[in-house]
Design a protein around this motif. Structure first.
Motif, short mmCIF file in Angstrom:
data_model
loop_
_atom_site.label_atom_id
_atom_site.label_comp_id
_atom_site.label_asym_id
_atom_site.label_seq_id
_atom_site.Cartn_x
_atom_site.Cartn_y
_atom_site.Cartn_z
N TYR A 6 -5.46 0.53 -0.56
CA TYR A 6 -6.32 2.11 -0.64
C TYR A 6 -7.33 1.74 -1.37
O TYR A 6 -8.78 2.17 -1.21
N ILE A 7 -7.33 1.32 -2.92
CA ILE A 7 -8.28 1.50 -3.85
C ILE A 7 -9.57 0.49 -3.32
O ILE A 7 -10.56 0.55 -3.28
N SER A 8 -9.09 -0.91 -2.88
CA SER A 8 -9.86 -1.96 -2.14
C SER A 8 -10.69 -1.41 -1.21
O SER A 8 -11.81 -1.48 -1.05
N SER A 10 -11.28 1.70 -0.24
CA SER A 10 -12.36 2.71 -0.69
C SER A 10 -13.45 2.38 -1.46
O SER A 10 -14.29 2.43 -1.21
N ALA A 11 -13.14 1.27 -2.31
CA ALA A 11 -14.42 0.43 -2.98
C ALA A 11 -15.10 -0.07 -2.05
O ALA A 11 -16.45 0.00 -2.14
N ILE A 12 -14.49 -0.70 -0.97
CA ILE A 12 -15.41 -1.39 0.11
C ILE A 12 -16.34 -0.19 0.75
O ILE A 12 -17.41 -0.37 1.05
N ILE A 14 -17.10 2.69 -0.39
CA ILE A 14 -18.12 3.41 -1.26
C ILE A 14 -19.27 2.61 -1.29
O ILE A 14 -20.48 2.65 -1.30
N ALA A 15 -18.92 1.22 -1.40
CA ALA A 15 -20.06 0.05 -1.60
C ALA A 15 -20.81 -0.05 -0.26
O ALA A 15 -22.13 -0.20 -0.46
#
Length: 152
Positions: A6-8, A10-12, A14-15
């Motif tokens: 989920y964090i990955s 989410s980071a993707i 956001i990026a």
């Protein structure tokens, strides 16, 4: 592990959002730049049309002036030709006058003795006339004295 996923994601996400925002910002800047360039090109096109019209009018005036200059040049050429003819005529006249003067001088030199004789005869004739007038005056004076003696 799911949390890392989920964090990955989410980071993707956001990026990706940041990338989209950056691309949108860049596209807006490019759009403004292209709009300014388009306006500048439109302004230049209008100015070029104006300059073209002015250049065309200037070219027409230049052609008219060139024609006028050509006509005036032809007229001046005829005046110069006439002046040249007058100059040649005057030169011929001067040459003829010099020849006449030279002929007169030659004839005077050739007839100098005759001229001297004519001058001498003219002086003698003048002297004779003066003597004649003198004798006439004396004769008239003598007659006047005789008349006075007779009357007196």
């Amino acid at each position: 592990m799911e949390a890392i996923l989920y964090i990955s994601v989410s980071a993707i996400a956001i990026a990706f959002v940041i990338l989209v925002i950056y691309i949108i910002s860049t596209l807006k800047t490019i759009s403004k730049t292209l709009e300014r360039a388009s306006n500048t090109v439109d302004d230049l096109e209008g100015q070029i049309k104006g300059v073209s019209k002015e250049a065309e009018a200037l070219l027409k005036k230049t052609n008219i002036l060139a024609d006028d200059l050509q006509k005036k040049s032809e007229k001046i050429d005829s005046v110069i030709d006439a002046a040249t003819g007058i100059g040649q005529t005057i030169q011929q006249f001067n040459t003829s006058l010099a020849q006449v003067g030279e002929n007169v001088t030659n004839r005077v030199n050739q007839n100098q003795e005759k001229i001297s004789q004519v001058v001498s005869w003219a002086q003698i004739a003048l002297e004779i006339k003066e003597k004649w007038d003198e004798m006439r005056t004396r004769k008239q004076q003598k007659q006047a004295q005789r008349q006075e003696n007779v009357e007196g």
